[in-house]
Design a protein around this motif. Structure first.
Motif, PDB file in Angstrom:
ATOM      1  N   PHE A 103      18.978  27.523   4.896  1.00 47.06           N
ATOM      2  CA  PHE A 103      19.592  28.832   5.173  1.00 47.06           C
ATOM      3  C   PHE A 103      18.535  29.918   5.127  1.00 47.06           C
ATOM      4  O   PHE A 103      17.523  29.808   4.435  1.00 47.06           O
ATOM      5  N   ARG A 258      28.643  28.901   6.381  1.00 45.15           N
ATOM      6  CA  ARG A 258      27.367  28.219   6.181  1.00 45.15           C
ATOM      7  C   ARG A 258      26.595  28.137   7.492  1.00 45.15           C
ATOM      8  O   ARG A 258      25.381  28.285   7.523  1.00 45.15           O
ATOM      9  N   GLY A 262      22.781  29.892   8.480  1.00 50.67           N
ATOM     10  CA  GLY A 262      21.624  29.094   8.875  1.00 50.67           C
ATOM     11  C   GLY A 262      20.880  29.712  10.031  1.00 50.67           C
ATOM     12  O   GLY A 262      21.173  30.831  10.472  1.00 50.67           O
ATOM     13  N   TYR A 288      25.873  20.720  12.045  1.00 53.07           N
ATOM     14  CA  TYR A 288      25.566  21.205  10.702  1.00 53.07           C
ATOM     15  C   TYR A 288      25.152  20.031   9.833  1.00 53.07           C
ATOM     16  O   TYR A 288      25.886  19.063   9.675  1.00 53.07           O
ATOM     17  N   GLY A 293      20.789  22.521   7.036  1.00 61.01           N
ATOM     18  CA  GLY A 293      21.513  23.594   7.686  1.00 61.01           C
ATOM     19  C   GLY A 293      21.775  23.282   9.146  1.00 61.01           C
ATOM     20  O   GLY A 293      22.123  22.164   9.494  1.00 61.01           O
TER      21      GLY A 293
END
Lengths: 656, 653
Positions: A103, A258, A262, A288, A293
């Motif tokens: 990330f 999430r 990223g 993902y 990431g």
């Protein structure tokens, strides 16, 4: 009536054997069989006969022995492999590129803020044990709740029998006798002492060492069920601890969030060229990956046809320029910087931790690819699976629509165990339905559960035993070479253009620490295929059996049939004998009218030379005196069981 | 009276003898009998066919079938020792290989200065003389003033020389004098013979100490190579005089080299490493050497479950002349293998994380007679100097070392010592360098025979490595990483570590698939026999029985016929001679009793069931007495009706 007639006729026809006693039958067989040995037994004189008898027996047993070996060989399902090497037009491998860092730090900072402050303070205490240097503690108070879940401790094992455990922060209730402030002092002091001792080099080899970093995981806070994970290096301990904590924090974040945190494709993939055709970040499929990431897969073949490459060499391969923006790395999570990439088959999930390679920033990495295929035959030749459907592990990676692989199976197996035992799923693996990822709030004991599961040899073995490898194993053998890129002379304009293209800015937003060039192409020989074929087929078995039989006895299947026929005949003789014996018994009981003497040799000779046993055409000779008796004549007493009269009963005579 | 028991005995013998003599009285009859009665197919047709052409064709066909059989069977025999390859893949828990890690620099320069100061001074002087620059910025200062004259005469002996041109005039480094030299010129760099700017050529001269006229001149195109080679020569000379314990102390300790260690998710430390002293690389450390009896294994692939170590490479303490690159060298090998780190090591960069993914392949060849490989090396006449299992490398090195000890009288420094030998050094063996270079050249040109003696091992394990590099530590984590690693290192180093002093190494299994490539015999005896059977059956419908028949008829029977004929001839000749002498009339019965009339030929047994049943023998047809009937000869009945009296005749005997 008709049926009975038919039945009798069939019986008679069946009964038409080559002899009426076992001996006759045997002699006839030996004389007329196509196998080589028995003929000699008959033909030779009495002494040689014996030799031939034993030779035939020996050969027959040899044949059976060797047949046993051959059938055994066949049933062992051996394979032979053939290798082919060359160049052909092949599907270009799917290329997954990721950033080593999952990330952007700027995006996740708000989540990890507490954790980072905690680890900074902890490092401060470890590294600078002088208590006066605690000015940073003036900053907002640390979230020690996070800390208590899994505290980092120092273990001093100088005194082997009672190691001193020191919590890095003062709020240590576990060891009452160690004073908080002094604890740090002691830790440092002991560390110093340890260092000195090591420098002197007179330590005893085993056990007398300082476990520098340590993490504790308890099944429940405050319970006694704790384990210490020992690390000899503080760097390792800090990294592992941070990963464990951040996993727990990130597990609560929904997937969409999430993905947003990223690296985005347009930021990461700056330039793309496949062969002569330009491509861009839109040609990549986003996936993902919990370790890395956002990952981007080129030529995954999920929606569109996979690309072919029909030319070797870098000119016809894939050329990429990536930016990994190293400034935005999470400092404690990943210490290595670079792009992670992996070549894999279409429609398979990239397991970067296993098969991935690094590409270093500021370099051009050229990867020549050789596709190393192994095509195996499935059951019963080798214990492999074609598509994983016969593996008793639920494949969690099927939610990505990817094909079965052993890595997927192992991870699914682990996750299933984790769900079963700990009640929640591990963040690094996909979730089964209706299960959540582990985090510290909902599952306080998960770290303990996870680390005990991870180190459990038994569970690993269960997974290894239940997963099967795939029959078609494709590996991409890579020849990796590196050079500095961009060169100092070209650096300036390259950065300018790339920055302009990405951000529409005239300033340089890129630097050497973030930029990576990749060339992926087929080598001159792009495939090496090892394919299996059965070493023993049924054709092979038959020809070998035939060869053996032929070699020792000159026999064939027909000989076996002959032999079977003889057995049937002998059975018939037995039946007839039994019948005649019964009849004889009955007749004897009623009246001994025909006291028959046993057949003499001459009678047997006559029986043998009887036309009934001769070839058909012999009997059909015109003008032969030895014509069979008239149909009307009743059969002679003794000959009633013989073929001859029965033969006369054959279809052409409709007397009855 | 006296002859009666003898006759009885012979009669009895005849009765009990298993074989009653040949099947036919004459050779041609025997052949005919054979052809008609044999189980093979072609022969019968020769006899049975009518017409000369047909017969001829059948003879031809039969002969070609026999020829084909012989050819094919020979082919089968020749291909008997062929092997087929099978590749199996097994997914399983894999044993982790031994990983040997060395610093590229063998010994700490700071601790070596007592031994090397003289040499360094000489090297610097050479640099100054030839290239005109003063002392380089060496990171560790040495006391230049210290004049130790123990080795100086030795340096004089083999000085660096600068060649004016190819007229063999050289400038001596020490005296600066020009002098002529003689001796053959060896170029260490092969393709340099463009003598245009020969001013640049630097080299050294090695002479036979006993016979100073025999010299060899080694020249190099580049001064870098020349100086390194020259330095190495002297360095080896010096190192050979230092005992092993001292050398181990001079080199890096496990604490020096290893900062952190992590294996299979668990922390490890120097106790998991075994020290291994390599003559050229100093102290190396082997992870998982299996020395304490246990070999670690991995049950999960992937980078986090392999070996992760951070190495401390003390760049400041490097020897400037001996090694010119920085980093570490690692080699992945089997526990029983000797790590030939100088030959097949992988170099590890500093300030980087090197990730090495392994893929395990095991191979097995069939030994004799399938291929010329050796299982254990016990059948190789070269003593294994290494304390490890046999490999081709070990054999070649041992072979060279043996040749070295034999011809130079001392052992080369880089290889283990044979029993009773010691390492070469200039004081004891002033001649060794010349000898060594000569021998090495011979070895390379395969004149020592080592390459012929040494065979490759039949089974070997291979770890295919995929190496990739990432920047480490990353710019943002560099700060805390270096601080913590410095703390790990302890109090020994007060300063913060530099990232160019560190190397991160990850060695892991990419997957747990073990590929096993093995050779299997393509043929077994069973298969060979089946193939024979197939060939025999295909061409002639023959079997072992036929072979026995052939042996019986063509060898035993034919031989006995020939023997008998010879015997009878001899007897006749003898009788004739006797008759000639005595004048007796000849006895007719003696000669005529042949073939069927000969009692020897005929079974004397009573007609049993079987003999009575014996089918008409076709060979009896062309008995000389009865001319064969025109058509019916082939018929069974006719044969039979004719046969009957014959059988009866036999029965009467």
């Amino acid at each position: 009536m008709n049926l009975k007639k038919y039945f009798i006729r069939a019986l008679h026809r069946l009964q038409k054997g080559p002899g009426y006693t076992y001996k006759e039958l045997l002699v006839w067989y030996c004389d007329n069989t196509n196998t080589h040995g028995p003929k000699r037994i008959i033909k030779e004189g009495p002494k040689k006969k014996l030799i031939w008898f034993f030779l035939t027996l020996l050969f027959a047993s040899l044949v059976f022995w060797q047949w046993g070996i051959l059938i055994n060989t066949y049933l062992s399902y051996n394979v032979t492999s053939s290798l082919s090497i060359g160049f052909k037009t092949m599907k270009f491998p799917a290329v997954t590129v990721c950033n080593a860092n999952p990330f952007k730090y700027s995006e996740v900072k708000h989540l990890l803020k507490e954790l980072d402050r905690l680890i900074e303070a902890a490092l401060e205490r470890i590294l600078q044990p002088t208590p006066g240097n605690s000015s940073e503690n003036a900053s907002p108070p640390l979230d020690l709740g996070l800390w208590h879940q899994i505290p980092l401790v120092l273990i001093d094992e100088h005194d082997k029998d009672n190691p001193i455990i020191l919590d890095i922060f003062e709020s240590n209730q576990a060891d009452g006798d160690n004073q908080a402030a002094g604890g740090n002092q002691t830790a440092a002091g002991n560390q110093t002492a340890g260092g000195n001792q090591m420098a002197a080099g007179n330590e005893t080899a085993a056990g007398n060492e300082t476990a520098a970093g340590n993490e504790t995981a308890c099944s429940h806070p405050g319970s006694d069920n704790c384990t210490y994970r020992n690390f000899t290096s503080a760097a390792q301990a800090v990294t592992e601890w941070y990963i464990l904590q951040s996993t727990s924090i990130l597990a609560k974040v929904p997937l969409q969030e999430r993905i947003r945190m990223g690296y985005q494709a347009e930021d990461m993939i700056l330039a793309c060229l496949y062969g002569a055709e330009p491509c861009n970040y839109k040609n990549f499929t986003q996936i993902y990956h919990p370790d890395h990431g956002n990952c981007y897969i080129f030529n995954w073949g999920m929606d569109e046809e996979a690309l072919n490459s029909s030319n070797p060499g870098a000119e016809f391969g894939l050329k990429l320029i990536l930016d990994i923006s190293q400034q935005d790395y999470i400092p404690y999570l990943s210490s290595a910087a670079g792009a992670r990439l992996m070549l894999h088959q279409q429609k398979s999930f990239p397991f970067l931790k296993d098969q991935g390679i690094y590409a270093m920033a500021g370099t051009e990495t050229s990867i020549g690819v050789l596709v190393d295929e192994l095509e195996r035959m499935g059951y019963p030749y080798s214990d492999c699976t074609m598509n994983g459907s016969d593996v008793p592990v639920k494949n969690l990676y099927s939610q990505y629509n990817t094909s079965y692989s052993i890595q997927a199976c192992l991870r699914s197996c682990f996750q299933n165990h984790m769900v079963e035992i700990c009640g929640c799923g591990h963040y690094m693996f996909p979730l089964p339905e209706g299960v959540n990822y582990c985090n510290n709030e909902d599952n306080p004991g998960w770290a303990y559960c996870y680390s005990s599961l991870r180190s459990s040899i038994r569970h690993r073995q269960i997974c290894i035993d239940s997963c099967k490898e795939t029959c078609n194993d494709t590996q991409y053998k890579m020849t990796i070479s590196m050079a500095d890129w961009p060169s100092e002379a070209s650096e300036d304009w390259i950065f300018h253009i790339l920055s302009y293209e990405r951000d529409m800015s005239t300033n340089v937003t890129l630097d050497r620490n973030g930029i990576i060039k990749l060339n992926i192409y087929f080598q001159e020989y792009n495939y090496r295929t090892i394919s299996e074929s059965a070493a023993t087929t049924i054709v092979w078995l038959l020809s070998s059996l035939g060869g053996q039989f032929g070699f020792w006895m000159g026999g064939s299947v027909l000989c076996l049939i002959e032999f079977g026929e003889i057995i049937i005949d002998s059975l018939w003789i037995t039946v007839i004998n039994v019948i005649s014996w019964c009849k004889g018994l009955k007749q004897k009981r009623v009246q001994a009218r025909y006291p028959d003497a046993p057949p003499t040799v001459s009678e047997l000779v006559e029986a043998h030379t009887n036309l009934g046993f001769q070839h058909e055409d012999a009997g059909a000779l015109p003008g032969d005196e030895a014509l069979p008796p008239e149909p009307g004549t009743p059969p002679p007493n003794y000959d009633s069981l013989r073929v001859q009269p029965l033969d006369v009963l054959s279809p052409d005579s409709d007397v009855e | 009276g006296a002859t009666a028991p003898g006759k009885k005995i012979t009669a009895r013998l005849k009765r009990t003898l298993p074989v009653r003599g040949p099947q036919a009285p004459t050779l041609s009859e025997l052949m005919r009998w054979y052809c008609l009665n044999t189980n093979t197919h072609g022969c019968r047709r020769i006899v049975v066919s009518r017409g000369r052409l047909r017969r001829f064709i059948w003879i031809l066909l039969t002969l070609s079938a026999v020829g084909l059989i012989l050819w094919q069977c020979a082919e089968l025999l020749m291909n008997y020792y062929s092997a087929s390859v099978s590749v199996t893949v097994q997914f399983q828990k894999l044993p982790f290989p031994a990983v040997t890690i060395c610093n590229i620099n063998p010994y700490k320069y700071s601790s070596m200065k007592d031994y090397l100061s003289e040499l360094d001074k000489e090297t610097k002087k050479a640099l100054e003389t030839f290239y005109g620059f003063s002392e380089g910025k060496s990171k560790v200062r040495r006391s230049v003033d210290e004049r130790n004259s123990t080795g100086s005469d030795f340096f004089k002996q083999i000085p660096l020389l600068k060649f004016e041109d190819f007229s063999k005039t050289v400038i001596d480094l020490r005296s600066g004098q020009k002098r002529k030299i003689e001796g053959s010129v060896f170029h260490k760099d092969s393709s340099i013979v463009n003598s245009g700017d020969s001013n640049d050529i630097i080299g050294f001269q090695l002479c036979d100490a006993n016979n100073s006229s025999e010299c060899a001149l080694y020249t190099f195109s580049s001064g870098v190579n020349a100086i390194q080679e020259w330095y190495k020569l002297h360095y080896m000379n010096i190192m050979a005089q230092i005992p092993l314990e001292t050398k181990e102390k001079l080199s890096y300790s496990a604490d020096d080299l290893l900062l952190t260690c992590f294996f299979d998710g668990l922390s490890c430390d120097k106790r998991h490493f075994t020290r291994f002293h390599h003559p050229l690389h100093g102290n190396c450390y082997t992870f998982n050497s299996g020395e304490n009896g246990t070999i670690l294994s991995t049950s999960t692939g992937g980078s986090e479950y392999g070996l992760q170590v951070v190495l401390f490479i003390d760049e400041a303490d490097y020897n400037p002349f001996l090694v010119t690159s920085t980093g570490a060298k690692i080699i992945v090998h089997d526990q029983n293998e000797y790590p030939f780190i100088e030959d097949i090591g992988t170099e590890i960069e500093t300030a980087a994380a090197t990730s090495i993914g392994m893929h395990f392949t095991r191979s097995r060849k069939l030994s004799k007679p399938y291929s010329d490989c050796t299982e254990t090396g016990a059948d190789i006449p070269v003593e294994n100097l290494y304390n490890k299992s046999y490999s081709l490398q070990i054999c070649l090195h041992s072979c060279f070392q043996k040749a070295m000890v034999d011809s130079c009288g001392c052992a080369q420094y880089a290889q283990p010592l044979p029993a009773g030998a010691e390492y070469c050094n200039y004081k004891k063996n002033p001649n060794w360098m010349y000898c060594y270079y000569r021998l090495h050249e011979k070895f390379v040109k395969e004149q020592l025979g080592c390459q012929q003696i040494c065979k490759d091992a039949c089974s070997f394990k291979e770890w295919a490595l995929t190496t990739s590099i990432a920047q480490w530590p990353s710019t943002v984590s560099e700060d805390w990483m270096l601080r913590v690693l410095s703390w790990d290192k302890g109090q020994k180093i007060n300063k913060k570590l530099n990232k160019t002093d560190l190397a991160n190494l990850m060695v892991f299994y990419k997957d747990l698939n073990e590929r096993f490539i093995s050779e299997n015999p393509a043929n077994t005896l069973v298969i060979l026999l089946s193939n024979f059977g197939g060939q025999l059956g295909l061409w002639m419908s023959c079997s072992v029985v036929c072979v026995i028949e052939i042996v019986e008829v063509f060898f035993i029977d034919s031989l006995s016929i020939v023997m008998r004929r010879q015997w009878q001839k001899a007897k006749k000749w003898w009788n004739d001679r006797k008759r000639d002498r005595s004048g007796k009339p000849p006895q007719a019965g003696d000669l005529e009793r042949q073939g069927h009339d000969n009692p020897v030929c005929i079974d004397e047994d009573l007609p049993t069931f079987n003999t009575a049943l014996r089918l008409p023998l076709p060979q009896d047809n062309p008995l000389p007495r009865t001319p064969p009937p025109n058509y019916s000869t082939l018929r069974l009945e006719t044969a039979f009706t004719e046969q009957l009296p014959d059988t009866l005749e036999v029965g009467q005997h």
